[in-house]
Design an enzyme around this catalytic site. Structure first.
Site, PDB file in Angstrom:
ATOM      1  N   GLY A  48       4.131  33.791 103.942  1.00 38.92           N
ATOM      2  CA  GLY A  48       4.555  35.175 104.053  1.00 38.92           C
ATOM      3  C   GLY A  48       3.937  35.791 105.273  1.00 38.92           C
ATOM      4  O   GLY A  48       3.457  35.089 106.172  1.00 38.92           O
ATOM      5  N   GLY A  51      -0.102  35.028 104.799  1.00 38.70           N
ATOM      6  CA  GLY A  51      -0.717  33.731 104.590  1.00 38.70           C
ATOM      7  C   GLY A  51       0.277  32.620 104.398  1.00 38.70           C
ATOM      8  O   GLY A  51       1.497  32.832 104.353  1.00 38.70           O
ATOM      9  N   VAL A  53       0.711  28.583 102.308  1.00 42.07           N
ATOM     10  CA  VAL A  53       0.194  27.706 101.263  1.00 42.07           C
ATOM     11  C   VAL A  53       0.652  26.288 101.538  1.00 42.07           C
ATOM     12  O   VAL A  53       1.810  26.039 101.874  1.00 42.07           O
ATOM     13  CB  VAL A  53       0.667  28.158  99.871  1.00 42.07           C
ATOM     14  CG1 VAL A  53       0.139  27.210  98.799  1.00 42.07           C
ATOM     15  CG2 VAL A  53       0.201  29.570  99.589  1.00 42.07           C
ATOM     16  N   LYS A  68      -4.520  27.811 100.156  1.00 45.27           N
ATOM     17  CA  LYS A  68      -3.967  29.064 100.657  1.00 45.27           C
ATOM     18  C   LYS A  68      -4.747  29.468 101.908  1.00 45.27           C
ATOM     19  O   LYS A  68      -5.975  29.538 101.889  1.00 45.27           O
ATOM     20  CB  LYS A  68      -4.062  30.149  99.588  1.00 45.27           C
ATOM     21  CG  LYS A  68      -3.418  31.464  99.991  1.00 45.27           C
ATOM     22  CD  LYS A  68      -3.565  32.525  98.893  1.00 45.27           C
ATOM     23  CE  LYS A  68      -2.729  32.178  97.707  1.00 45.27           C
ATOM     24  NZ  LYS A  68      -2.706  33.306  96.713  1.00 45.27           N
ATOM     25  N   ASP A 164      -1.764  44.793  90.442  1.00 47.14           N
ATOM     26  CA  ASP A 164      -0.522  44.252  91.008  1.00 47.14           C
ATOM     27  C   ASP A 164       0.131  43.271  90.032  1.00 47.14           C
ATOM     28  O   ASP A 164       0.525  42.169  90.400  1.00 47.14           O
ATOM     29  CB  ASP A 164      -0.806  43.579  92.341  1.00 47.14           C
ATOM     30  CG  ASP A 164       0.470  43.368  93.167  1.00 47.14           C
ATOM     31  OD1 ASP A 164       1.402  44.179  93.013  1.00 47.14           O
ATOM     32  OD2 ASP A 164       0.530  42.406  93.927  1.00 47.14           O
TER      33      ASP A 164
END
Length: 886
Positions: A48, A51, A53, A68, A164
């Site tokens: 994204g 970051g 993965v 990550k 979140d």
């Protein structure tokens, strides 16, 4: 982020950036590249704006993992670095089967990238399941939500608010035999990423769609109830297949969340049980005080509802997920054969007192003739004289057969008929004070408490003993500060089956109080728990027992107990006769909850009784004393130490006036601590010295904790080596104490003084011990800040500790001490990391908060002392002026 690693479907606004990333291959780690000297990259999974993965294999253990990575261009942005590190640290500290397991974290030397290593999840996000199926059946939805709620209970007990929660951050693993295992993801970086992407992507139903109203209003004190709102939305969406506040733009979505009520599930979902619909509706109340009291309370509501459903699958949810729910709740809901094994607690039948001593011989004597006479035992202290109808109770300890305590019981009616007697005519055993025509409650038989070192001939033969005599003996022993003896005498009544439950409950409460003054919080917890079982709902004994258990739970760090107790307390109907006892219990609960880091529950509990408390305090001395002590505690946690000092002095006077010198002594010690927090080191030493002398005279265990504060006052007052010696002695004396608050504070104080004297290695050891012992979020924040200051030569470690401390400070809304140190450590760690702009902002925030607290101090001398004599306050003002150009 990829499927399986907490990512969410990105709207078209993010695709351009993602294409740029995929085309810029040199920015990515290469296949077969070795990361952190042990993780060999297998393939790129997804990424994204913040970051990436990768799947990788540990070359040492052959375990497959997910790595990550924080993108290199964000390494200099403090906000992203902080959240990334926080995610790794939280995931590594909280052990729960439904939280993604963090295995490692570090920095890759070749490019300086920060990375987190976690278990490689094989499955798909909950969002994908919702997209595919539209909605789930009630059993399927509950099967996924119950474990996640259990995971959030564990998160909240660490003082962490996730903030979140959404289907994108819940990942569902497939497992053998067809069961599904949900995992909670993304504690840090997701929030930072979503904040940046929200307006760019137009993904209205992303993070915004699951934010509580208070989050959208910009409330600075977003607490755990925001997560209750979010998980309620997730469950609503699972059951209905739609988001209740869906909108096409940000403004419309915000308006709906803040002003429109969600439709009831049972109105829009055919067959949805009304019970689950009502629970979900409560989670979505705009006013957070109307939501379930805690995540633990929500979990219990869901499981209790499921047990009453006709569906066999729903009825067995607690059994299916017993590893995901707290053991305290499992013990309440599961049958005995399925309950988790809990720690062994010695029962009163094997432990007669919290001190470990027991009564060797108990004798009673009665006079029925008309002449005044003395007892025949020549070894009695003062040769007590008996009046007609009086009963004499003599207590002896095995340590000294000549040490005897005598208590008189008022005249009682003697039952007619023959009574077993000893050679001197004394009667042994007990019957509570009651009309003569009633039969005794029980016949104890032989009082077999003889021990080595005691002459058996001094014991009398068995018979009937009057219960009230022993109750009076226990009460009088407690009043005389003979705590172990009081516990033993009370135990003789409380431990006998067949007696009145109210009397047994009163004796257990007395044992709990005696244990508290002896410094035995475990004994206090045990006896208070037994008293709760015996006491009737709404009775004086039940309120007293609950207050003692709240105190013990706070000391021992049993946060589950506190939440369950406060829930019962808040819902109890109270008669006017026991209102004072209830209000005293509320005050003691408030103190325990504030120290445990649950300010929202303090708000809820006191909000119901505040007006009544104020009215009753004006006419009832005990209620007034406890309300003043509670006010002092709340003022201290709000950073207003001057107001806390004034209230503490008033509380000490109130306790003294109502004849309670022990609590007056505790208040005096608290006043010394408040002076210490205000920079009045000489005044604190004098006040603490007086408190210590009173504690020793009263034989209460608080003297050593007061000596800790005395050592700190000496060190801060210009005598660091003398203070260090005192602190080391006190910490050693408290080594076996169950009071984690006092022990953690002692090691934190040692770290502070050792750091000042230049013993950095020893200081770090003490700070780490303080962190390990800290069971509440507030105390843990203080210990982490001290650790961060010690670790400043290692910026990354310091920043990790300081940022976690700041997160906990925000979650609890303030701490009783060291708030300025927490903020200063955070700013200095940012500085050490090279985040100059963020550091300057942190210094300014610390300065603003400090001046805000100082403005509350009306006495100019105390205000000046607070700002100039407390070292971290002086440093905060100086560094803020230097960095912000003032």
């Amino acid at each position: 982020m990829p499927a399986g690693q907490g990512g969410r479907p990105r709207a078209s606004g993010s695709k351009g950036r993602q294409m740029a990333l995929t085309q810029n291959l040199p920015l990515r780690w290469r296949r077969e590249q070795l990361i952190g000297d042990r993780y060999r990259v297998d393939r790129y999974l997804d990424g994204g704006s913040a970051g990436e993965v990768y799947s990788a294999q540990n070359v040492w253990t052959s375990r497959w993992v997910a790595v990550k990575r924080l993108l290199p261009d964000l390494q200099s942005e403090a906000n992203f670095v902080e959240r990334f590190l926080l995610e790794g640290r939280i995931g590594g500290e909280i052990e729960h089967p439904n939280i993604v397991q963090i295995l490692d974290m570090g920095r890759e030397p070749s490019d300086g990238s920060l990375f987190i290593v976690q278990e490689l999840l094989r499955g798909r996000p909950l969002r994908a399941i919702i997209t595919e199926k539209g909605k789930l059946s009630v059993p399927d939805a509950m099967d996924l939500v119950i474990p996640i709620v259990g995971a959030l209970v564990a998160v909240h007990q660490q003082g962490i608010v996730h903030r979140d929660i959404k289907p994108e951050n819940i990942f569902v693993l497939g497992a053998p035999f067809g069961q599904r295992i949900p995992k909670l993801l993304d504690f840090g970086i997701a929030k930072a990423r979503e904040d940046r992407e929200l307006t760019e992507t137009g993904d209205v139903m992303g993070t915004l769609g699951y934010a509580a109203p208070e989050q959208l209003e910009g409330c600075t004190q977003v607490d755990r109830r925001a997560d209750i709102w979010s998980i309620g939305l997730v469950l609503y969406e699972l059951l209905s297949g739609e988001h209740p506040f869906h909108a096409d733009n940000v403004s419309a979505a915000m308006y709906k969340i803040m002003h429109r009520d969600a439709r009831d599930l049972h109105d829009i979902v055919p067959g949805c049980p009304k019970g689950i619909s009502e629970i979900v509706s409560r989670t979505l109340r705009k006013n957070r005080q109307e939501r379930p009291d805690s995540m633990l309370d929500l979990l219990e509501q869901l499981l209790r509802w499921s047990r009453e459903e006709p569906d066999e699958f729903l009825r067995t949810l607690a059994i299916r997920h017993q590893l995901s729910i707290p053991s305290s709740l499992a013990q309440k809901l599961l049958p005995p054969e399925l309950q988790p094994i809990s720690r062994a607690v010695p029962s009163s039948s094997t432990t007669l007192s919290s001190s470990g001593a027991h009564v060797a011989v108990i004798t009673t004597r009665r006079r029925t003739d008309t002449k005044r006479t003395s007892t025949t035992e020549t070894q009695d202290e003062g040769a007590a004289r008996l009046y007609p109808g009086e009963v004499l109770v003599t207590l002896r300890t095995p340590e000294d057969t000549r040490r005897i305590r005598t208590f008189r019981s008022p005249a009682v009616e003697v039952r007619e008929g023959p009574k077993p007697q000893g050679a001197d005519g004394s009667v042994q055993l007990a019957q509570s004070r009651r009309p003569a025509q009633k039969e005794p409650a029980c016949d104890f038989g032989s009082l077999d408490f003889l021990d080595d070192g005691v002459d058996p001939d001094s014991a009398v033969s068995t018979g009937l003993v009057y219960l009230d005599a022993y109750a009076d003996a226990a009460t009088e022993a407690l009043a005389r500060n003979e705590f172990a003896m009081a516990c033993d005498a009370a135990n003789l009544l409380a431990d006998r089956e067949g007696m009145e439950p109210a009397l047994r409950a009163s004796m257990r409460v007395l044992q709990a109080r005696g244990s508290f003054w002896l410094g035995d919080a475990t004994g206090q917890e045990t006896h208070a728990t037994e008293a709760l079982k015996l006491a009737d709902a709404g009775s004086k004994q039940r309120f007293e027992a609950a207050a003692e258990l709240a105190c013990a739970s706070s000391i021992l760090g049993r946060l589950d107990n506190l939440l369950q107790l406060v829930d019962e307390f808040a819902k109890t109907e109270v008669s006017s006769e026991v209102l004072p006892d209830y209000l005293v219990g509320c005050c003691r609960f408030g103190i325990a909850l504030q120290r445990a880091g649950w300010p929202e529950h303090v708000e809820r509990l006191l909000g119901q009784v505040q007006e009544t408390l104020q009215l009753k305090a004006a006419s009832h001395p005990e209620v007034r004393a406890w309300s003043l002590l509670l006010g002092a505690e709340l003022a201290s946690h709000a950073g207003d130490h001057a107001h806390s000092l004034a209230l503490t002095h008033d509380a000490a006077k109130a306790f003294a006036e109502q004849g309670d010198p022990r609590w007056a002594c505790v208040c005096k010690g608290n006043a010394g601590f408040a002076m210490l927090s205000l920079g009045g080191y000489a005044e604190a030493r004098e006040e603490l010295g007086q408190a210590i002398r009173a504690a020793v005279e009263s034989r209460i265990s608080h003297a050593e904790a007061m000596r800790l504060n005395l050592g700190l006052a000496e060190a801060r007052g210009g005598e660091p080596r003398a203070g260090l010696e005192q602190l080391r002695a006190s910490v050693a004396m408290l080594g076996d104490s169950a009071d984690w608050r006092v022990r953690s504070a002692g090691h934190r104080y040692l770290a502070e003084v050792l750091l000042e004297l230049g013993f950095n290695e020893d200081a770090e050891k003490e700070a780490r011990t303080a962190v390990e012992l800290a069971a509440s979020p507030a105390l843990r924040a203080q210990a982490l800040a001290m650790l961060a200051l010690v670790q400043l030569p290692r910026p990354m470690e310091a920043f990790m500790a300081a940022s976690q401390a700041m997160g906990m400070l925000k979650s609890v809304g303030g701490v009783a001490e060291d708030e300025a140190r927490i903020r200063l450590a955070y700013a200095q760690s940012l500085d050490a990391m090279g985040h100059g702009d963020s550091a300057a902002e942190a210094y300014e925030n610390a300065r603003r908060r400090l001046l805000e607290r100082a403005a509350r101090i009306s006495d100019p001398l105390w205000r000046s002392s607070f700002l100039e004599r407390v070292r971290e306050h002086e440093q905060t003002l100086a560094l803020a002026a230097e960095r912000c150009g003032e």
